[in-house]
Design a protein around this motif. Sequence first.
Motif, PDB file in Angstrom:
ATOM      1  N   ALA A 131       0.864  -1.198  -0.187  1.00  0.00           N
ATOM      2  CA  ALA A 131      -0.008  -0.050  -0.072  1.00  0.00           C
ATOM      3  C   ALA A 131       1.009   1.218  -0.035  1.00  0.00           C
ATOM      4  CB  ALA A 131      -0.947  -0.027   1.138  1.00  0.00           C
ATOM      5  N   GLU A 132       1.992   1.262   0.777  1.00  0.00           N
ATOM      6  CA  GLU A 132       2.760   2.454   0.934  1.00  0.00           C
ATOM      7  C   GLU A 132       3.521   2.638  -0.616  1.00  0.00           C
ATOM      8  OE1 GLU A 132       4.061   4.665   4.066  1.00  0.00           O
ATOM      9  OE2 GLU A 132       2.030   4.662   3.139  1.00  0.00           O
ATOM     10  N   THR A 133       3.959   1.328  -1.040  1.00  0.00           N
ATOM     11  CA  THR A 133       4.425   1.709  -2.369  1.00  0.00           C
ATOM     12  C   THR A 133       3.660   2.307  -3.360  1.00  0.00           C
ATOM     13  OG1 THR A 133       5.832  -0.183  -1.902  1.00  0.00           O
ATOM     14  CG2 THR A 133       5.592   0.212  -4.392  1.00  0.00           C
ATOM     15  N   ALA A 134       2.507   1.890  -3.443  1.00  0.00           N
ATOM     16  CA  ALA A 134       1.340   2.504  -4.382  1.00  0.00           C
ATOM     17  C   ALA A 134       1.105   4.082  -3.814  1.00  0.00           C
ATOM     18  CB  ALA A 134       0.127   1.684  -4.503  1.00  0.00           C
ATOM     19  N   ARG A 135       1.293   4.292  -2.692  1.00  0.00           N
ATOM     20  CA  ARG A 135       0.979   5.588  -2.401  1.00  0.00           C
ATOM     21  C   ARG A 135       2.042   6.378  -2.766  1.00  0.00           C
ATOM     22  NH1 ARG A 135       1.742   9.222   2.399  1.00  0.00           N
ATOM     23  NH2 ARG A 135       3.134   7.479   3.159  1.00  0.00           N
ATOM     24  N   HIS A 136       3.346   6.093  -2.962  1.00  0.00           N
ATOM     25  CA  HIS A 136       4.326   7.123  -3.364  1.00  0.00           C
ATOM     26  C   HIS A 136       4.822   6.710  -4.598  1.00  0.00           C
ATOM     27  CE1 HIS A 136       5.364   8.216   0.765  1.00  0.00           C
ATOM     28  NE2 HIS A 136       5.498   6.994   1.342  1.00  0.00           N
ATOM     29  N   ARG A 137       4.431   5.840  -5.413  1.00  0.00           N
ATOM     30  CA  ARG A 137       4.975   5.625  -6.894  1.00  0.00           C
ATOM     31  C   ARG A 137       4.096   5.842  -7.747  1.00  0.00           C
ATOM     32  NH1 ARG A 137       9.463   0.722  -7.185  1.00  0.00           N
ATOM     33  NH2 ARG A 137       9.169   1.697  -9.515  1.00  0.00           N
ATOM     34  N   ARG A 138       4.323   6.373  -9.027  1.00  0.00           N
ATOM     35  CA  ARG A 138       3.349   6.675 -10.106  1.00  0.00           C
ATOM     36  C   ARG A 138       3.741   5.744 -11.158  1.00  0.00           C
ATOM     37  NH1 ARG A 138       0.591  11.511  -9.547  1.00  0.00           N
ATOM     38  NH2 ARG A 138       1.149  12.833  -7.802  1.00  0.00           N
ATOM     39  N   ASP A 139       4.964   5.025 -11.041  1.00  0.00           N
ATOM     40  CA  ASP A 139       5.351   4.142 -12.331  1.00  0.00           C
ATOM     41  C   ASP A 139       4.870   2.871 -12.252  1.00  0.00           C
ATOM     42  OD1 ASP A 139       6.642   3.887 -10.160  1.00  0.00           O
ATOM     43  OD2 ASP A 139       8.535   3.391 -11.303  1.00  0.00           O
ATOM     44  N   LEU A 140       3.787   2.558 -11.585  1.00  0.00           N
ATOM     45  CA  LEU A 140       3.252   1.176 -11.353  1.00  0.00           C
ATOM     46  C   LEU A 140       2.552   0.782 -12.628  1.00  0.00           C
ATOM     47  CD1 LEU A 140       2.891   0.948  -7.360  1.00  0.00           C
ATOM     48  CD2 LEU A 140       4.700  -0.183  -8.991  1.00  0.00           C
ATOM     49  N   ALA A 141       2.659  -0.286 -13.050  1.00  0.00           N
ATOM     50  CA  ALA A 141       1.704  -0.634 -14.352  1.00  0.00           C
ATOM     51  C   ALA A 141       0.359  -1.177 -13.963  1.00  0.00           C
ATOM     52  CB  ALA A 141       2.335  -1.861 -14.833  1.00  0.00           C
ATOM     53  N   THR A 142      -0.448  -0.811 -14.395  1.00  0.00           N
ATOM     54  CA  THR A 142      -2.082  -1.075 -14.229  1.00  0.00           C
ATOM     55  C   THR A 142      -2.127  -2.590 -14.700  1.00  0.00           C
ATOM     56  OG1 THR A 142      -2.695   1.269 -14.363  1.00  0.00           O
ATOM     57  CG2 THR A 142      -4.598  -0.348 -14.578  1.00  0.00           C
ATOM     58  N   ILE A 143      -3.105  -3.220 -14.033  1.00  0.00           N
ATOM     59  CA  ILE A 143      -3.316  -4.890 -14.489  1.00  0.00           C
ATOM     60  C   ILE A 143      -4.828  -4.755 -15.306  1.00  0.00           C
ATOM     61  CG2 ILE A 143      -4.009  -6.962 -13.608  1.00  0.00           C
ATOM     62  CD1 ILE A 143      -2.195  -6.343 -10.963  1.00  0.00           C
ATOM     63  N   GLY A 144      -4.746  -5.308 -16.330  1.00  0.00           N
ATOM     64  CA  GLY A 144      -5.752  -5.052 -17.273  1.00  0.00           C
ATOM     65  C   GLY A 144      -6.604  -6.617 -17.050  1.00  0.00           C
ATOM     66  N   VAL A 145      -7.549  -6.565 -16.660  1.00  0.00           N
ATOM     67  CA  VAL A 145      -8.392  -7.893 -16.584  1.00  0.00           C
ATOM     68  C   VAL A 145      -9.036  -8.241 -18.048  1.00  0.00           C
ATOM     69  CG1 VAL A 145     -10.503  -8.928 -15.328  1.00  0.00           C
ATOM     70  CG2 VAL A 145      -9.062  -7.284 -14.014  1.00  0.00           C
ATOM     71  N   PRO A 146      -8.876  -9.367 -18.607  1.00  0.00           N
ATOM     72  CA  PRO A 146      -9.237  -9.750 -19.935  1.00  0.00           C
ATOM     73  C   PRO A 146     -10.903  -9.706 -19.879  1.00  0.00           C
ATOM     74  CG  PRO A 146      -7.833 -11.465 -18.931  1.00  0.00           C
ATOM     75  CD  PRO A 146      -8.027 -10.534 -17.953  1.00  0.00           C
ATOM     76  N   VAL A 147     -11.355  -9.241 -20.992  1.00  0.00           N
ATOM     77  CA  VAL A 147     -12.542  -9.044 -21.095  1.00  0.00           C
ATOM     78  C   VAL A 147     -13.644 -10.446 -20.974  1.00  0.00           C
ATOM     79  CG1 VAL A 147     -14.500  -8.270 -22.758  1.00  0.00           C
ATOM     80  CG2 VAL A 147     -12.506  -7.262 -22.733  1.00  0.00           C
ATOM     81  N   GLN A 148     -12.873 -11.533 -21.321  1.00  0.00           N
ATOM     82  CA  GLN A 148     -13.587 -12.803 -21.222  1.00  0.00           C
ATOM     83  C   GLN A 148     -13.784 -13.264 -20.020  1.00  0.00           C
ATOM     84  OE1 GLN A 148     -14.868 -14.389 -23.823  1.00  0.00           O
ATOM     85  NE2 GLN A 148     -15.709 -15.815 -22.204  1.00  0.00           N
ATOM     86  N   LEU A 149     -12.508 -12.853 -19.083  1.00  0.00           N
ATOM     87  CA  LEU A 149     -12.810 -13.238 -17.784  1.00  0.00           C
ATOM     88  C   LEU A 149     -13.873 -12.492 -17.041  1.00  0.00           C
ATOM     89  CD1 LEU A 149     -11.718 -14.544 -14.866  1.00  0.00           C
ATOM     90  CD2 LEU A 149      -9.988 -12.587 -14.772  1.00  0.00           C
ATOM     91  N   ALA A 150     -14.030 -11.084 -17.141  1.00  0.00           N
ATOM     92  CA  ALA A 150     -15.033 -10.474 -16.779  1.00  0.00           C
ATOM     93  C   ALA A 150     -16.572 -10.857 -17.090  1.00  0.00           C
ATOM     94  CB  ALA A 150     -14.939  -9.169 -16.929  1.00  0.00           C
ATOM     95  N   ALA A 151     -16.523 -11.389 -18.302  1.00  0.00           N
ATOM     96  CA  ALA A 151     -17.872 -12.057 -18.780  1.00  0.00           C
ATOM     97  C   ALA A 151     -18.006 -13.154 -18.061  1.00  0.00           C
ATOM     98  CB  ALA A 151     -17.618 -12.162 -20.387  1.00  0.00           C
ATOM     99  N   ASP A 152     -17.003 -14.154 -18.149  1.00  0.00           N
ATOM    100  CA  ASP A 152     -17.082 -15.384 -17.238  1.00  0.00           C
ATOM    101  C   ASP A 152     -17.821 -15.384 -15.935  1.00  0.00           C
ATOM    102  OD1 ASP A 152     -16.682 -16.620 -19.595  1.00  0.00           O
ATOM    103  OD2 ASP A 152     -14.529 -17.062 -19.006  1.00  0.00           O
TER     104      ASP A 152
END
Length: 273
Positions: A131-152
């Motif tokens: 949590a602290e790492t995410a609070r301080h850093r702006r260069d972390l990659a966003t995790i994309g959830v596959p459309v098929q997974l959300a549909a399932d």
Amino acid sequence: MTAGCSSGRRYAVRNEEGRVSKRPGCVWCGIDGGKGHHWAAVVDETGTTVWSKKIDNDESAILTALGEILDLADEVRWAVDISGTPSALLLALLAAHGQQAVYVPGRTVNRMAGAYRGEAKTDARDAYVIAETARHRRDLATIGVPVQLAADLTLLTSHRTDLVADRVRLINRLRDVLTGIFPALERDSGRRTGNLHRPKRYSRRLRRVFYLSAQTSIIREGPNRDFYLKKRGEGLKHVQAIIALARRRASVLWALLRDNRVFTFLPPATQTA
């Protein structure tokens, strides 16, 4: 400097007792993922832990924790240290609720942990570091959830809703059979001289079924989600709005049983004198 949130402002809100309290505009939730369970820690803009709990890797447990965390602030930024299979259900449920998470690699967590000495390595500590790492850093990659997974997931939750409805119908049929064999049970079944009424005694397991079904029903567009958003707009927290929706759904089901009719989106025609 904190990362991810548009502002670090706090908003004055009134709690259930009418007292004014400070609600953070944004918090960061770090999740130390695992196969059997996760650990989530939430920090505010000062790095103070405001929520920290173990979460079973189960849909109902994750949804309950999700509701509690979303009630902590106007905006929640999520971060996980595993983006693979162990966190697939967690990430899919976050996506279904319009939430995104960033990925904090294990090596980054280990390096950042050096700045927080004095504590033994635990799941709670790792979640806090994430949590602290995410609070301080702006260069972390966003995790994309596959459309098929959300549909399932949507398909599975819809199937679960159907199963819950089947369970309710089965309970009602079982009640009718039992009262037919032993009429004395009518005192507890809710039937008196052919009329249904709300019983004073109830099943806690059935109450939980209504709560979980209400929680999954808001994922899809429709009257359930509209009612939930209306209650949130009235100032209710997530859990309070879900309880209100569950009560509404139970009242509708009771009315259908009382009037011996099936559910329709249009209100029933009123009888004119």
